[in-house]
Design a protein around this motif. Structure first.
Motif, short mmCIF file in Angstrom:
data_model
loop_
_atom_site.label_atom_id
_atom_site.label_comp_id
_atom_site.label_asym_id
_atom_site.label_seq_id
_atom_site.Cartn_x
_atom_site.Cartn_y
_atom_site.Cartn_z
N MET A 1 0.84 -1.19 0.00
CA MET A 1 0.00 0.00 0.00
C MET A 1 0.88 1.25 0.00
N LYS A 2 0.57 2.18 -0.89
CA LYS A 2 1.37 3.38 -1.01
C LYS A 2 1.18 4.28 0.22
N THR A 3 2.29 4.82 0.73
CA THR A 3 2.22 5.73 1.87
C THR A 3 1.56 7.02 1.44
N PRO A 4 0.50 7.46 2.16
CA PRO A 4 -0.19 8.69 1.76
C PRO A 4 0.70 9.92 1.91
N THR A 5 0.45 10.90 1.09
CA THR A 5 1.20 12.16 1.11
C THR A 5 0.32 13.26 1.68
N PRO A 6 0.79 14.01 2.67
CA PRO A 6 -0.03 15.10 3.21
C PRO A 6 -0.11 16.27 2.24
N LEU A 7 -1.17 17.04 2.39
CA LEU A 7 -1.30 18.27 1.63
C LEU A 7 -0.23 19.27 2.06
N GLY A 8 0.19 19.15 3.31
CA GLY A 8 1.17 20.04 3.90
C GLY A 8 1.09 19.91 5.41
N TYR A 9 1.54 20.94 6.11
CA TYR A 9 1.64 20.86 7.56
C TYR A 9 1.04 22.09 8.22
N VAL A 10 0.41 21.86 9.37
CA VAL A 10 -0.03 22.96 10.23
C VAL A 10 1.02 23.10 11.32
N MET A 173 -25.34 4.58 1.20
CA MET A 173 -24.32 4.06 0.29
C MET A 173 -22.96 4.07 0.97
N PHE A 174 -22.24 2.97 0.84
CA PHE A 174 -20.87 2.87 1.34
C PHE A 174 -19.93 2.68 0.15
N ALA A 175 -18.78 3.35 0.18
CA ALA A 175 -17.79 3.22 -0.89
C ALA A 175 -16.44 2.86 -0.28
N ASP A 176 -15.79 1.84 -0.82
CA ASP A 176 -14.46 1.42 -0.38
C ASP A 176 -13.43 2.22 -1.18
N LEU A 177 -12.94 3.31 -0.60
CA LEU A 177 -12.03 4.19 -1.34
C LEU A 177 -10.70 3.51 -1.64
N GLU A 178 -10.21 2.68 -0.75
CA GLU A 178 -8.92 2.01 -0.97
C GLU A 178 -9.01 1.10 -2.19
N LYS A 179 -10.04 0.30 -2.24
CA LYS A 179 -10.21 -0.59 -3.39
C LYS A 179 -10.49 0.21 -4.66
N LEU A 180 -11.29 1.25 -4.53
CA LEU A 180 -11.62 2.08 -5.69
C LEU A 180 -10.38 2.78 -6.24
N SER A 181 -9.46 3.16 -5.36
CA SER A 181 -8.26 3.90 -5.78
C SER A 181 -7.33 3.06 -6.64
N GLU A 182 -7.54 1.75 -6.66
CA GLU A 182 -6.72 0.87 -7.48
C GLU A 182 -7.19 0.83 -8.93
N GLU A 183 -8.37 1.38 -9.18
CA GLU A 183 -8.91 1.43 -10.54
C GLU A 183 -8.24 2.50 -11.38
N ASN A 184 -8.09 2.24 -12.66
CA ASN A 184 -7.65 3.24 -13.61
C ASN A 184 -8.89 3.91 -14.19
N SER A 185 -9.48 4.79 -13.41
CA SER A 185 -10.73 5.45 -13.81
C SER A 185 -10.80 6.81 -13.15
N GLN A 186 -11.78 7.61 -13.56
CA GLN A 186 -11.98 8.92 -12.96
C GLN A 186 -12.27 8.78 -11.47
N ALA A 187 -13.16 7.85 -11.11
CA ALA A 187 -13.49 7.63 -9.71
C ALA A 187 -12.28 7.11 -8.94
N GLY A 188 -11.46 6.27 -9.63
CA GLY A 188 -10.26 5.75 -8.99
C GLY A 188 -9.27 6.86 -8.66
N GLU A 189 -9.11 7.81 -9.58
CA GLU A 189 -8.20 8.94 -9.34
C GLU A 189 -8.74 9.82 -8.21
N LEU A 190 -10.05 10.00 -8.16
CA LEU A 190 -10.64 10.82 -7.10
C LEU A 190 -10.46 10.15 -5.75
N ALA A 191 -10.66 8.84 -5.69
CA ALA A 191 -10.45 8.11 -4.44
C ALA A 191 -8.99 8.22 -3.99
N ALA A 192 -8.06 8.09 -4.94
CA ALA A 192 -6.63 8.21 -4.61
C ALA A 192 -6.31 9.61 -4.09
#
Length: 301
Positions: A1-10, A173-192
């Motif tokens: 699993m890829k380590t998430p990147t923060p937007l930045g720091y407070v 409705m429930f959405a699995d963002l981790e699984k969705l982020s593995e897709e090569n799709s618009q929704a996959g990019e949004l989940a990522a």
């Protein structure tokens, strides 16, 4: 699993705090601003359209009317301590009713997500005045009891005898963002994007959502109320306590509750030592009481 990147720091007095796109305070801060409402609409519609591909005959429609958005930012920062914490975002569509959106980082909550979602579902319907009140839960971690190893699930009211749907078309409705982020799709990019796995999407529509999120973060990190809230709260390790309560047996639950109390006590002592005014500490404690006590009262009402 890829380590998430923060937007930045407070920047806090005791160091830098990384902020990820689904940080609850950041999400509420971002979507309270009318300039970001359209980005929210587009993002939720992308997830709904992806769900429609899974379930073409779904009664859940996209958001196309005039919208109004309310978030829980004032409750989170303790500016409205008389109101119990509700869901992250309520988006009202003049044509389709209300969409209650929860950006959920952890699968471990107290009460558990299946229980919380039902409580919120009932509250949403009760205030909908006959219009649909749809729940959309964006899960950063899978919750097997509601997802059943699927990308999406959606629960509706249905008659067991005839198989017919209830006239009220509301659902959860429930959405699995981790699984969705593995897709090569618009929704996959949004989940990522929301997971912090990729802050630089290729899809042009998702790029615009990313730009809105990044621009909001620049305001967020400079906001004095935000810095104060993180100084008070610092998340005070409540996720660990919740995990102990959910996963543990009787002994684990007791330890989880004890840990939560001790963490709170330690945090208040730190605030006192650092010269924070008692009135500000009181506001912090009231906001925490309303956040958790309010949910408990709602579940019992």
């Amino acid at each position: 699993m890829k380590t998430p990147t923060p937007l930045g720091y407070v920047e806090l007095a005791d160091g830098s705090l990384p902020i990820f796109p689904m940080n609850d305070i950041f999400i509420n801060f971002t979507f309270q601003h009318i300039n970001n409402w359209e980005a929210l609409r587009v993002a939720i519609n992308i997830f709904i359209e992806r769900f429609q591909k899974e379930k073409p005959d779904t009664l859940l429609g996209t958001i196309n009317g005039e919208i109004d958005v309310k978030t829980q930012f004032k409750q989170l920062i303790g500016k409205n301590t008389k109101t119990a914490r509700d869901q992250d975002v309520k988006l009202t569509d003049t044509k389709k009713g209300s969409y209650f959106i929860e950006f959920q980082n952890s699968a471990y909550t107290d009460p558990p997500i299946p229980d919380r979602s039902v409580v919120y579902f009932g509250l949403g319907i009760s205030h909908a005045k006959g219009k649909p009140a749809n729940q959309i839960w964006l899960l950063a971690e899978a919750v097997p009891s509601v997802l059943h190893n699927k990308l999406f699930t959606r629960y509706i009211l249905k008659d067991e005898v005839t198989g017919n749907n209830h006239p009220d078309h509301s659902g959860i409705m429930f959405a699995d963002l981790e699984k969705l982020s593995e897709e090569n799709s618009q929704a996959g990019e949004l989940a990522a994007l929301f997971l912090g796995k990729s802050l630089d999407p290729q899809d042009e529509t998702v790029k615009k959502i990313a730009a809105a999120i990044k621009a909001s973060f620049q305001e967020f990190k400079e906001d004095k109320e935000v810095v104060e809230m993180f100084t008070f709260r610092e998340r005070w390790e409540r996720d660990a306590a919740a995990r102990a309560r959910v996963e543990g047996r009787g002994e684990g639950r007791t330890e989880g509750r004890t840990e939560g109390v001790l963490n709170t006590a330690d945090r208040v002592l730190d605030l006192l030592k650092n010269g924070v005014a008692p009135t500000e500490i009181e506001a912090f404690l009231l906001s925490m009481k309303n956040e958790y006590g309010g949910k408990k009262e709602a579940a019992l009402s």
